[in-house]
Motif scaffolding. Structure first.
Motif, mmCIF file in Angstrom:
data_model
loop_
_atom_site.group_PDB
_atom_site.id
_atom_site.type_symbol
_atom_site.label_atom_id
_atom_site.label_comp_id
_atom_site.label_asym_id
_atom_site.label_seq_id
_atom_site.Cartn_x
_atom_site.Cartn_y
_atom_site.Cartn_z
ATOM 1 N N LEU A 57 87.960 -3.137 39.713
ATOM 2 C CA LEU A 57 86.843 -3.883 40.298
ATOM 3 C C LEU A 57 85.606 -3.004 40.417
ATOM 4 O O LEU A 57 84.493 -3.420 40.064
ATOM 5 C CB LEU A 57 87.243 -4.420 41.671
ATOM 6 C CG LEU A 57 86.166 -5.191 42.446
ATOM 7 C CD1 LEU A 57 85.716 -6.407 41.666
ATOM 8 C CD2 LEU A 57 86.685 -5.589 43.822
ATOM 9 N N GLY A 72 84.176 -2.410 37.077
ATOM 10 C CA GLY A 72 83.498 -3.612 36.614
ATOM 11 C C GLY A 72 82.138 -3.805 37.260
ATOM 12 O O GLY A 72 81.175 -4.209 36.599
ATOM 13 N N LEU A 73 82.042 -3.501 38.553
ATOM 14 C CA LEU A 73 80.749 -3.600 39.239
ATOM 15 C C LEU A 73 79.739 -2.627 38.650
ATOM 16 O O LEU A 73 78.564 -2.961 38.468
ATOM 17 C CB LEU A 73 80.939 -3.343 40.735
ATOM 18 C CG LEU A 73 81.624 -4.457 41.536
ATOM 19 C CD1 LEU A 73 81.937 -3.979 42.950
ATOM 20 C CD2 LEU A 73 80.753 -5.710 41.579
ATOM 21 N N THR A 85 78.605 -3.919 35.322
ATOM 22 C CA THR A 85 77.695 -5.054 35.493
ATOM 23 C C THR A 85 76.311 -4.589 35.908
ATOM 24 O O THR A 85 75.307 -5.254 35.617
ATOM 25 C CB THR A 85 78.263 -6.034 36.540
ATOM 26 O OG1 THR A 85 79.599 -6.375 36.173
ATOM 27 C CG2 THR A 85 77.434 -7.299 36.618
ATOM 28 N N VAL A 114 82.129 -9.855 34.712
ATOM 29 C CA VAL A 114 82.205 -11.103 35.482
ATOM 30 C C VAL A 114 82.778 -12.218 34.611
ATOM 31 O O VAL A 114 83.681 -12.956 35.030
ATOM 32 C CB VAL A 114 80.823 -11.500 36.038
ATOM 33 C CG1 VAL A 114 80.920 -12.795 36.843
ATOM 34 C CG2 VAL A 114 80.263 -10.387 36.919
ATOM 35 N N GLN A 155 87.108 -9.562 35.396
ATOM 36 C CA GLN A 155 87.333 -8.270 36.034
ATOM 37 C C GLN A 155 86.648 -8.212 37.395
ATOM 38 O O GLN A 155 87.147 -7.579 38.328
ATOM 39 C CB GLN A 155 86.822 -7.140 35.132
ATOM 40 C CG GLN A 155 87.109 -5.738 35.666
ATOM 41 C CD GLN A 155 86.590 -4.657 34.743
ATOM 42 O OE1 GLN A 155 85.979 -4.950 33.717
ATOM 43 N NE2 GLN A 155 86.827 -3.402 35.094
ATOM 44 N N VAL A 156 85.495 -8.862 37.497
ATOM 45 C CA VAL A 156 84.765 -8.973 38.762
ATOM 46 C C VAL A 156 84.669 -10.453 39.126
ATOM 47 O O VAL A 156 84.033 -11.225 38.398
ATOM 48 C CB VAL A 156 83.353 -8.363 38.653
ATOM 49 C CG1 VAL A 156 82.583 -8.565 39.957
ATOM 50 C CG2 VAL A 156 83.423 -6.890 38.297
ATOM 51 N N ALA A 201 80.624 -10.614 42.800
ATOM 52 C CA ALA A 201 79.368 -10.263 42.136
ATOM 53 C C ALA A 201 78.167 -10.745 42.939
ATOM 54 O O ALA A 201 77.186 -10.009 43.132
ATOM 55 C CB ALA A 201 79.331 -10.855 40.727
#
Length: 315
Positions: free
Chosen positions: A25, A28-29, A32, A100, A104-105, A110
């Protein structure tokens, strides 16, 4: 019918999607937040560099903070944008790999992360007693969120909004240090940004001819000829603005060996011409890749920086 029911009963069931792991996570953030795009925020040093105050004590202490705050605001916009476009991105051959869209997120995470960054960055600027910086960050967030919601679907306005985002990056460094901004600096920076934005749109229109609506609906409304006209016009105005700025400043008495500020016009024009090669080919869809990967452009940039440094140092 009974046999079908039995087959369905014994058919292997798809496992329910597992919640993302903490490490996945977080990764992934970060993805993003587009770390590759953070190079754009280096523009915060443009005004202090143009004023010859880049290496002063206030600049060395405040500019890294301003860079971090602007990066946080840009990340907030990316998070909200990807959360909003998650469904559409899943149907795109490339964008479906975004964290997203790929799951994954989670979308709520998000949104929450974007909202948190969007609130904390201006609040941190206020806490640092920089109300002008906080106001500009808030205006940037409002404008970019409006872009994500509606403005990216409005002809010409979409170009103006993206260009203004670049201009805000250049202006905020001057605001943070209380540096007056030259009109020529604003003209050169603004139209230079428009040049790159229009070249990016032109490249997208050329590369996605016939399928543009599937990737960016507004591209179907622009013609390649119009976008070519915009980036050529913007390049011309940017060069003119830089020439007037360099000649105005360079005309002041100096004791250096050569008028480096005036000579830097040559490197600036060469850089624009070199970038225009990629724009004309329709391969300027990723400006950061063009700037970072083309060795000739990087060399011209280093020569320009050396000339400008010599002008500031009055060598």
């Amino acid at each position: 019918m009974a046999d079908t029911a039995v087959l369905r009963q014994h058919a292997p069931q798809r496992p329910a999607p597992r919640p993302p792991r903490a490490g996945g996570l977080l990764a992934g953030l970060v993805r993003t937040a587009r770390p590759k795009q953070w190079v754009k925020n280096v523009l915060v040093v443009a005004a202090p560099a143009a004023a010859g105050e880049l290496f002063t004590a206030p600049a060395l202490t405040r500019l890294p903070l301003v860079f971090a705050l602007f990066t946080a605001c840009a990340a907030a916009v990316y998070l909200v944008n990807d959360a909003r476009d998650a469904e559409a991105d899943r149907a795109h051959p490339v964008k479906r790999r975004r964290p997203v869209a790929a799951g994954q997120v989670p979308v709520p995470v998000a949104y929450a992360a974007g909202a948190a960054l969007g609130v904390l960055a201006p609040a941190a600027a206020l806490w640092l007693r920089a109300p002008a910086v906080a106001a500009l960050l808030t205006a940037y967030l409002a404008m970019q969120l409006a872009y994500c919601l509606t403005l990216k679907h409005v002809l010409v306005v979409d170009l103006a909004v993206v260009t203004t985002g670049f201009l805000m990056r250049a202006v905020i460094g001057g605001l943070a240090l209380g540096i007056p901004l030259s009109r020529w600096f604003l003209i050169t920076t603004g139209f230079g940004a428009l040049f790159m934005v229009a070249a990016k749109r032109y490249s997208e229109a050329v590369q996605m001819a016939g399928t543009a609506g599937a990737t960016r609906a507004l591209l179907t409304e622009y013609t390649p000829g119009y976008l070519r006209f915009v980036w050529q016009l913007a390049a011309g105005v940017a060069v003119l603005g830089y020439c007037l700025w360099a000649l105005e400043e360079g005309g002041l008495p100096h004791t250096g060996l050569l008028p480096w500020r005036q000579l830097s016009v040559v490197a600036f024009v060469l850089a624009v011409l070199r970038y225009a090669v990629f724009a004309d080919r329709g391969t300027a869809g990723e400006p950061e890749d063009v700037v970072l990967r083309d060795r000739a452009l990087a060399l011209i940039g280093l020569v320009w920086a050396a000339m400008y440094a010599a002008a500031v140092a009055n060598w």
